[in-house]
Design a protein around this motif. Structure first.
Motif, PDB file in Angstrom:
ATOM      1  N   MET A  17      -7.191  -0.734  16.315  1.00 55.38           N
ATOM      2  CA  MET A  17      -7.428  -0.780  14.876  1.00 55.38           C
ATOM      3  C   MET A  17      -6.122  -0.853  14.087  1.00 55.38           C
ATOM      4  O   MET A  17      -6.105  -1.365  12.975  1.00 55.38           O
ATOM      5  CB  MET A  17      -8.259   0.414  14.428  1.00 55.38           C
ATOM      6  N   SER A  18      -5.042  -0.354  14.668  1.00 55.96           N
ATOM      7  CA  SER A  18      -3.763  -0.443  13.956  1.00 55.96           C
ATOM      8  C   SER A  18      -3.202  -1.863  14.010  1.00 55.96           C
ATOM      9  O   SER A  18      -2.358  -2.216  13.202  1.00 55.96           O
ATOM     10  CB  SER A  18      -2.750   0.542  14.549  1.00 55.96           C
ATOM     11  N   TRP A  19      -3.650  -2.673  14.952  1.00 57.16           N
ATOM     12  CA  TRP A  19      -3.177  -4.050  15.072  1.00 57.16           C
ATOM     13  C   TRP A  19      -4.001  -5.024  14.253  1.00 57.16           C
ATOM     14  O   TRP A  19      -3.531  -6.112  13.939  1.00 57.16           O
ATOM     15  CB  TRP A  19      -3.232  -4.509  16.525  1.00 57.16           C
ATOM     16  N   ILE A  20      -5.233  -4.650  13.930  1.00 57.03           N
ATOM     17  CA  ILE A  20      -6.166  -5.560  13.259  1.00 57.03           C
ATOM     18  C   ILE A  20      -6.211  -5.222  11.772  1.00 57.03           C
ATOM     19  O   ILE A  20      -6.404  -4.059  11.407  1.00 57.03           O
ATOM     20  CB  ILE A  20      -7.585  -5.428  13.872  1.00 57.03           C
ATOM     21  N   PRO A  21      -6.061  -6.224  10.918  1.00 51.07           N
ATOM     22  CA  PRO A  21      -6.210  -5.937   9.480  1.00 51.07           C
ATOM     23  C   PRO A  21      -7.674  -5.619   9.164  1.00 51.07           C
ATOM     24  O   PRO A  21      -8.573  -6.379   9.511  1.00 51.07           O
ATOM     25  CB  PRO A  21      -5.757  -7.234   8.808  1.00 51.07           C
ATOM     26  N   LEU A  22      -7.896  -4.483   8.556  1.00 52.90           N
ATOM     27  CA  LEU A  22      -9.256  -4.032   8.263  1.00 52.90           C
ATOM     28  C   LEU A  22      -9.454  -3.900   6.764  1.00 52.90           C
ATOM     29  O   LEU A  22      -8.521  -3.608   6.019  1.00 52.90           O
ATOM     30  CB  LEU A  22      -9.516  -2.684   8.933  1.00 52.90           C
ATOM     31  N   ASP A  23     -10.692  -4.073   6.342  1.00 53.08           N
ATOM     32  CA  ASP A  23     -11.058  -3.877   4.941  1.00 53.08           C
ATOM     33  C   ASP A  23     -11.295  -2.390   4.719  1.00 53.08           C
ATOM     34  O   ASP A  23     -12.370  -1.883   5.017  1.00 53.08           O
ATOM     35  CB  ASP A  23     -12.311  -4.689   4.614  1.00 53.08           C
ATOM     36  N   ARG A  24     -10.281  -1.691   4.239  1.00 51.30           N
ATOM     37  CA  ARG A  24     -10.395  -0.245   4.047  1.00 51.30           C
ATOM     38  C   ARG A  24     -11.273   0.094   2.834  1.00 51.30           C
ATOM     39  O   ARG A  24     -11.560   1.255   2.588  1.00 51.30           O
ATOM     40  CB  ARG A  24      -9.008   0.382   3.877  1.00 51.30           C
ATOM     41  N   ASN A  25     -11.703  -0.928   2.065  1.00 52.56           N
ATOM     42  CA  ASN A  25     -12.626  -0.683   0.957  1.00 52.56           C
ATOM     43  C   ASN A  25     -14.044  -0.475   1.460  1.00 52.56           C
ATOM     44  O   ASN A  25     -14.884   0.058   0.749  1.00 52.56           O
ATOM     45  CB  ASN A  25     -12.587  -1.847  -0.045  1.00 52.56           C
ATOM     46  N   ASN A  26     -14.321  -0.932   2.671  1.00 51.08           N
ATOM     47  CA  ASN A  26     -15.622  -0.713   3.295  1.00 51.08           C
ATOM     48  C   ASN A  26     -15.673   0.735   3.769  1.00 51.08           C
ATOM     49  O   ASN A  26     -14.881   1.159   4.608  1.00 51.08           O
ATOM     50  CB  ASN A  26     -15.777  -1.684   4.474  1.00 51.08           C
ATOM     51  N   GLN A  27     -16.611   1.510   3.247  1.00 49.01           N
ATOM     52  CA  GLN A  27     -16.656   2.945   3.543  1.00 49.01           C
ATOM     53  C   GLN A  27     -16.931   3.226   5.016  1.00 49.01           C
ATOM     54  O   GLN A  27     -16.419   4.198   5.559  1.00 49.01           O
ATOM     55  CB  GLN A  27     -17.694   3.633   2.674  1.00 49.01           C
ATOM     56  N   THR A  28     -17.726   2.402   5.672  1.00 49.17           N
ATOM     57  CA  THR A  28     -18.013   2.617   7.086  1.00 49.17           C
ATOM     58  C   THR A  28     -16.747   2.446   7.914  1.00 49.17           C
ATOM     59  O   THR A  28     -16.427   3.292   8.753  1.00 49.17           O
ATOM     60  CB  THR A  28     -19.099   1.635   7.580  1.00 49.17           C
ATOM     61  N   ILE A  29     -16.028   1.373   7.676  1.00 47.28           N
ATOM     62  CA  ILE A  29     -14.779   1.125   8.408  1.00 47.28           C
ATOM     63  C   ILE A  29     -13.764   2.220   8.090  1.00 47.28           C
ATOM     64  O   ILE A  29     -13.100   2.738   8.992  1.00 47.28           O
ATOM     65  CB  ILE A  29     -14.217  -0.272   8.084  1.00 47.28           C
ATOM     66  N   ASP A  30     -13.654   2.577   6.834  1.00 49.83           N
ATOM     67  CA  ASP A  30     -12.713   3.618   6.440  1.00 49.83           C
ATOM     68  C   ASP A  30     -13.044   4.943   7.114  1.00 49.83           C
ATOM     69  O   ASP A  30     -12.154   5.660   7.568  1.00 49.83           O
ATOM     70  CB  ASP A  30     -12.692   3.778   4.923  1.00 49.83           C
ATOM     71  N   SER A  31     -14.323   5.264   7.228  1.00 49.43           N
ATOM     72  CA  SER A  31     -14.741   6.505   7.892  1.00 49.43           C
ATOM     73  C   SER A  31     -14.389   6.485   9.372  1.00 49.43           C
ATOM     74  O   SER A  31     -13.935   7.486   9.926  1.00 49.43           O
ATOM     75  CB  SER A  31     -16.243   6.723   7.733  1.00 49.43           C
ATOM     76  N   ILE A  32     -14.589   5.347  10.013  1.00 49.35           N
ATOM     77  CA  ILE A  32     -14.270   5.220  11.437  1.00 49.35           C
ATOM     78  C   ILE A  32     -12.763   5.366  11.648  1.00 49.35           C
ATOM     79  O   ILE A  32     -12.323   6.104  12.542  1.00 49.35           O
ATOM     80  CB  ILE A  32     -14.778   3.873  11.992  1.00 49.35           C
ATOM     81  N   VAL A  33     -11.978   4.676  10.825  1.00 48.62           N
ATOM     82  CA  VAL A  33     -10.520   4.752  10.945  1.00 48.62           C
ATOM     83  C   VAL A  33     -10.048   6.184  10.718  1.00 48.62           C
ATOM     84  O   VAL A  33      -9.232   6.715  11.484  1.00 48.62           O
ATOM     85  CB  VAL A  33      -9.836   3.779   9.961  1.00 48.62           C
TER      86      VAL A  33
END
Length: 80
Positions: A17-33
């Motif tokens: 996950m640190s290598w992949i650009p993620l949409d941190r505005n998505n609450q599900t992704i942000d919660s997982i991270v």
């Protein structure tokens, strides 16, 4: 031993996950991270503090993986 294997999987997920650009505005992704960081940072931070600076590369996950393998081997040899 299963707990060590699960922790290794969580650590791999954090690395990926640190290598992949993620949409941190998505609450599900942000919660997982946030969950992955909350679980792995207490182990990685002390290792990172001991290692010398390596030009921006973080080798603490490698050291933690080696440590987990050593612990796993010690447990196997002690009980099996």
């Amino acid at each position: 031993l299963q707990a060590i294997m699960i922790y290794e999987i969580v650590l791999i997920a954090r690395i990926l996950m640190s290598w992949i650009p993620l949409d941190r505005n998505n609450q599900t992704i942000d919660s997982i991270v946030r969950f992955l960081y909350d679980i792995t940072e207490p182990v990685l931070a002390p290792v990172r503090g001991v290692l010398p600076a390596m030009g921006g590369f973080d080798f603490s996950p490698i050291i933690v993986f080696i440590g987990l393998q050593v612990i796993s081997s010690l447990i196997r040899s002690a009980f099996f």
